[in-house]
Design a protein around this motif. Sequence first.
Motif, mmCIF file in Angstrom:
data_model
loop_
_atom_site.group_PDB
_atom_site.id
_atom_site.type_symbol
_atom_site.label_atom_id
_atom_site.label_comp_id
_atom_site.label_asym_id
_atom_site.label_seq_id
_atom_site.Cartn_x
_atom_site.Cartn_y
_atom_site.Cartn_z
ATOM 1 N N ASP A 97 0.681 -1.355 0.041
ATOM 2 C CA ASP A 97 0.050 0.056 -0.194
ATOM 3 C C ASP A 97 1.020 1.319 0.000
ATOM 4 O O ASP A 97 0.437 2.399 0.396
ATOM 5 C CB ASP A 97 -0.949 -0.010 1.313
ATOM 6 N N ARG A 98 2.122 0.926 -0.273
ATOM 7 C CA ARG A 98 3.077 2.381 -0.269
ATOM 8 C C ARG A 98 4.028 2.451 -1.529
ATOM 9 O O ARG A 98 4.765 2.700 -1.547
ATOM 10 C CB ARG A 98 4.046 2.469 0.821
ATOM 11 N N ALA A 99 3.403 1.567 -2.715
ATOM 12 C CA ALA A 99 4.056 1.620 -4.033
ATOM 13 C C ALA A 99 4.076 3.209 -4.480
ATOM 14 O O ALA A 99 3.355 3.861 -4.415
ATOM 15 C CB ALA A 99 3.221 0.891 -5.017
ATOM 16 N N ASP A 100 5.308 3.149 -5.224
ATOM 17 C CA ASP A 100 5.644 4.438 -5.910
ATOM 18 C C ASP A 100 5.579 4.211 -7.225
ATOM 19 O O ASP A 100 6.343 3.663 -7.844
ATOM 20 C CB ASP A 100 7.091 4.794 -5.318
ATOM 21 N N LYS A 101 4.439 4.944 -7.732
ATOM 22 C CA LYS A 101 4.291 4.757 -9.216
ATOM 23 C C LYS A 101 4.570 5.867 -10.071
ATOM 24 O O LYS A 101 4.439 5.998 -11.422
ATOM 25 C CB LYS A 101 2.944 4.370 -9.520
ATOM 26 N N VAL A 102 4.941 7.330 -9.490
ATOM 27 C CA VAL A 102 5.236 8.396 -10.057
ATOM 28 C C VAL A 102 6.936 8.368 -10.145
ATOM 29 O O VAL A 102 7.259 8.886 -8.926
ATOM 30 C CB VAL A 102 4.520 9.526 -9.395
ATOM 31 N N LEU A 103 7.671 8.221 -11.088
ATOM 32 C CA LEU A 103 8.986 8.082 -11.015
ATOM 33 C C LEU A 103 9.657 9.143 -11.583
ATOM 34 O O LEU A 103 9.372 9.522 -12.632
ATOM 35 C CB LEU A 103 9.381 6.714 -11.418
ATOM 36 N N GLU A 104 10.754 9.620 -10.991
ATOM 37 C CA GLU A 104 11.629 10.723 -11.561
ATOM 38 C C GLU A 104 12.733 10.192 -12.496
ATOM 39 O O GLU A 104 13.583 9.149 -12.138
ATOM 40 C CB GLU A 104 12.305 11.611 -10.708
ATOM 41 N N ILE A 105 12.586 10.520 -13.718
ATOM 42 C CA ILE A 105 13.790 9.912 -14.804
ATOM 43 C C ILE A 105 14.796 10.945 -14.780
ATOM 44 O O ILE A 105 15.969 10.335 -14.929
ATOM 45 C CB ILE A 105 12.695 9.625 -16.019
ATOM 46 N N ASP A 106 14.670 12.131 -14.875
ATOM 47 C CA ASP A 106 15.761 13.081 -14.883
ATOM 48 C C ASP A 106 15.314 14.482 -14.252
ATOM 49 O O ASP A 106 14.125 14.231 -13.616
ATOM 50 C CB ASP A 106 16.440 13.360 -16.191
ATOM 51 N N ARG A 107 16.089 15.557 -14.259
ATOM 52 C CA ARG A 107 15.783 16.655 -13.525
ATOM 53 C C ARG A 107 14.348 17.167 -13.986
ATOM 54 O O ARG A 107 13.784 18.150 -13.283
ATOM 55 C CB ARG A 107 16.860 17.861 -13.527
ATOM 56 N N HIS A 108 13.968 16.874 -15.084
ATOM 57 C CA HIS A 108 12.716 17.684 -15.686
ATOM 58 C C HIS A 108 11.692 16.575 -16.195
ATOM 59 O O HIS A 108 10.822 17.201 -16.979
ATOM 60 C CB HIS A 108 13.075 18.598 -16.787
ATOM 61 N N SER A 109 11.819 15.202 -16.040
ATOM 62 C CA SER A 109 11.152 14.326 -16.471
ATOM 63 C C SER A 109 10.526 13.359 -15.582
ATOM 64 O O SER A 109 11.277 12.933 -14.642
ATOM 65 C CB SER A 109 11.620 13.538 -17.589
#
Lengths: 259, 274
Positions: free
Chosen positions: B81-93
């Motif tokens: 229940d704490r999955a991280d599905k919004v991931l940072e790819i680089d500084r702006h993506s």
Amino acid sequence: MIEEPYRWVEAIANRREYIEAQLASGSPIAALGYHDGILFLTLGQTRQKIFEIYDRIAMGAIGHPGDIERLRMGAIELASTEGFTRSATDVSLRRLVHYSLSPVMKSAFEQVYGPPYLARMLFAEVGERPEEDLFLRVEYDGEIATSGATFAQARQDFAVLSGTQQSRELMESFLKTEHGADASLEAALKSALDAWSIGHMSLQTTDAKELPERAAVSKYLQEQLAHTGIEAGILERDKSRAIRYRSLSDKELRPLISD
Amino acid sequence: MEPSLVAFDQNFSGAADDFPALLRRKGLLAPAAIVNSQGGTPHQKSWQPTEATTILAFKFSGGVLVAGDRRATAGNTVVYDRADKVLEIDRHSIMAIAGVPATAWEMARVLEHSFQYFRRTQLQEMSVDGKVRALSKLLRDNFGFVMQGVGVVVPIFATYDSHPKPEARLYFYDAMGAQFEATDYAATGSGSPAVRGILYYENNWRAKPLQKLSEDEAVSIALRALDTAAESDTSTGGVDRGGKIYPLIKIVSREGITTLPESKIAAVFKETVA
């Protein structure tokens, strides 16, 4: 004939002489550890000489652009695949240089029928604290020099690269007295520029054994700055971001050295 | 003369070799699975595009907001229940994922390294079109697995483009890798039909369109939309009122990526949703 041992030694000696002559005009590069990171600096280049390798690793190099390019690509490939399969923290400059680059350069140098790498490289890895910064210089024959404490020297917070040994030693002796790890970026920048001038002045003469006068150094630097650009990059110690390398433009740097 | 036994690969034209190709050359990335048309495709019929989650993104006055719930499921079971599905790819993506986590996280990792590898080797930043295309290629390479009923990923990609005109850009994809640029909003995952309805309504018939919203208003709508999705979709976590687990919300703007602190999300939730 090169199969005969002493011919081989001769061939290696010739090769060394040839490479040294090729590298002799290479403009110096200085890497200085300061309070908030590591500064790489050189002057007046037509092509880029300071590069990002991985999150915490940067490189400066002199030599043939084609050879520098192959080594740079090799280093980036190794670091990137290591960082991908394990983690970014597992990528270490020590391993990259000792286990991969140095053996490759050595065997290329000693296989006298094949071409050697015409390149001399300076690597730095930024640590959490200035004491953890690592500087490594890799020669065309795979020889490695470190900034760390050895039998012959105390730990240094800087490393330099130049076309000749004499030029490099003068820069080192200058930085040994002028630079400390707790310096600010401005102070490191000034020391790096002075060190570069000392190194570059030495390349113009063959018998500069002593450090030149202060006034002569700053006069020389002003002359050079008037018509050449500064190339610089920093590895920031700032832990909040993964990628620490940032290149600094001439435009950003000029105001910092104006006074 | 013997060929040199030099240890590392020498790539003379970095431009020809992208990071996934490098990984394949070193045997670190499995080649895309090939569906065998002669030997029958046993699982083909059973494939249903169920990406059990809800991800949404829309443009607002401060850039692009990307939000995702935190629930990870396997069939009927809630695994995490704490999955991280919004991931940072680089500084702006940002890449936000609906689908099989193992594949999605691997894709995000490959993508992250691809962009950096490109910048380091080519000495310039990859263009937004190049980045969008790189993700598309990863999805297409993965389609063999999708057809076998494993590894479907349907992502959203949000980024800030500085060239030629500074603006936020938002893309959504299908499982085969087709990319679509969204003008205002995008949603993916099993709870997305409800979210799409809400965002359409908000954008067209409310006092102001999504692009004019302030940050607080945008966060409020994102929370309401996820809560609505969770109402009818068991695979969407929405807001766990008891466990105090809030959706993950990130904002891409000209300055880079900001992850909204949980306290801020909780405050907006308390005021405008709960």
